[in-house]
Write an enzyme that holds these catalytic residues in place. Structure first.
Site, mmCIF file in Angstrom:
data_model
loop_
_atom_site.group_PDB
_atom_site.id
_atom_site.type_symbol
_atom_site.label_atom_id
_atom_site.label_comp_id
_atom_site.label_asym_id
_atom_site.label_seq_id
_atom_site.Cartn_x
_atom_site.Cartn_y
_atom_site.Cartn_z
ATOM 1 N N THR A 35 0.821 -1.209 0.000
ATOM 2 C CA THR A 35 0.000 0.000 0.000
ATOM 3 C C THR A 35 0.854 1.258 0.000
ATOM 4 O OG1 THR A 35 -0.198 0.453 2.391
ATOM 5 C CG2 THR A 35 -1.564 -1.329 1.482
ATOM 6 N N ASP A 53 -3.873 5.960 2.572
ATOM 7 C CA ASP A 53 -3.291 7.043 3.373
ATOM 8 C C ASP A 53 -3.678 6.740 4.808
ATOM 9 O OD1 ASP A 53 -2.682 9.341 4.772
ATOM 10 O OD2 ASP A 53 -3.591 10.717 3.321
ATOM 11 N N ASN A 76 4.643 0.431 8.450
ATOM 12 C CA ASN A 76 5.920 1.033 8.059
ATOM 13 C C ASN A 76 5.795 2.508 7.685
ATOM 14 O OD1 ASN A 76 8.748 1.067 6.708
ATOM 15 N ND2 ASN A 76 7.338 1.600 5.047
ATOM 16 N N TYR A 139 9.642 14.340 15.283
ATOM 17 C CA TYR A 139 9.758 12.951 14.850
ATOM 18 C C TYR A 139 10.074 12.050 16.045
ATOM 19 C CZ TYR A 139 11.710 8.876 12.388
ATOM 20 O OH TYR A 139 11.994 7.604 11.939
ATOM 21 N N LYS A 143 7.887 8.876 17.470
ATOM 22 C CA LYS A 143 8.408 7.512 17.514
ATOM 23 C C LYS A 143 8.478 6.982 18.948
ATOM 24 C CE LYS A 143 8.869 6.596 13.172
ATOM 25 N NZ LYS A 143 8.081 5.524 12.528
ATOM 26 N N THR A 174 17.615 5.980 2.934
ATOM 27 C CA THR A 174 16.311 6.199 2.319
ATOM 28 C C THR A 174 16.144 7.677 1.993
ATOM 29 O OG1 THR A 174 15.190 6.618 4.421
ATOM 30 C CG2 THR A 174 15.359 4.309 3.711
#
Length: 235
Positions: A35, A53, A76, A139, A143, A174
């Site tokens: 997805t 989404d 993920n 962030y 997390k 990434t």
């Protein structure tokens, strides 16, 4: 959990770690729903592609309805974020996707997993669950929330036989880390270590030595880690 024969759904499967997770799940014998917000950006073979989404509740509900045979949910998808004293909209966005979106997926798929024998949820967290990289405090907060959420869900879902695993790593090579001058892991290695952990029924996967060091520092004076981390940045 035996991945061979499982049915998995991977969010954010169009690039980076998510793409490798989806591809390696196929290699290990799983049926995979891949997805992304832009499904046309997914270029994997032998997967079922879904638009998703995770910050859209209606889209999450639709995904759970479509993928009713899932017994392995891999959360993920995520975004970066700025500082807590910076753009407040960016802070909200980080939490909306990384925490609320991940929780929405867990809530929507909890009855699906229960109906399919319990299965497992994998939440991709970060070494930032336990420390703050300069310029990314929003962030880190998101997390840290994912880590705490994973522990809570593990207890709440134990009765239905669902394993909940949180995955923690430093930097991987990434798009999110583009421009950061730090050592980076190959996303394929992160995916492999993560799936090995799932097959070993691990409740927490600490991917690399840096993250092991970060976690070990939690029992000591935080200023010790701050000093050591600054030395790493300057080396």
């Amino acid at each position: 959990m035996n991945i061979n024969g499982a049915t998995a759904l991977v969010t954010g499967a169009n690039r980076g770690i998510g793409r490798h997770l989806a591809a390696q799940l196929v290699e290990r014998g799983a049926k995979v729903y891949a997805t992304a917000r832009r499904p046309e950006s997914i270029d994997l073979d032998d997967v079922e592609i879904l638009a998703l989404d995770i910050s859209d509740p209606d889209a999450v509900t639709a995904a759970a309805r479509t993928a009713g045979d899932v017994n392995l949910l891999v959360n993920n998808a995520g975004i970066g974020g700025g500082t807590l004293l910076g753009d407040l909209q960016a802070v909200h966005a980080a939490l909306d996707v990384n925490f609320w979106g991940t929780l929405s997926m867990a809530r929507a798929f909890a009855p699906v997993l229960a109906a399919n024998g319990g299965g497992a949820i994998v939440n991709m967290a970060s070494s930032a669950s336990w420390f703050v990289f300069p310029g990314s405090s929003a962030y880190a907060v998101s997390k840290a929330a994912v880590w705490s959420m994973s522990q809570a869900l593990r207890r709440e879902m134990a009765g239905q036989g669902t394993l909940v695993t949180s995955v923690h790593l430093g930097a991987a090579d990434t798009d999110m880390t583009k421009g950061l001058d730090v050592p980076k892991m190959e996303p394929a290695d992160v995916a492999r270590i993560t799936l090995d952990g799932v097959e070993a029924d691990a409740v927490e996967v600490v991917v690399d030595e840096f993250t092991e060091m970060v976690k070990a520092s939690l029992s000591r004076d935080p200023r010790e880690f701050d000093k050591r981390f600054q030395q790493l940045l300057n080396s």
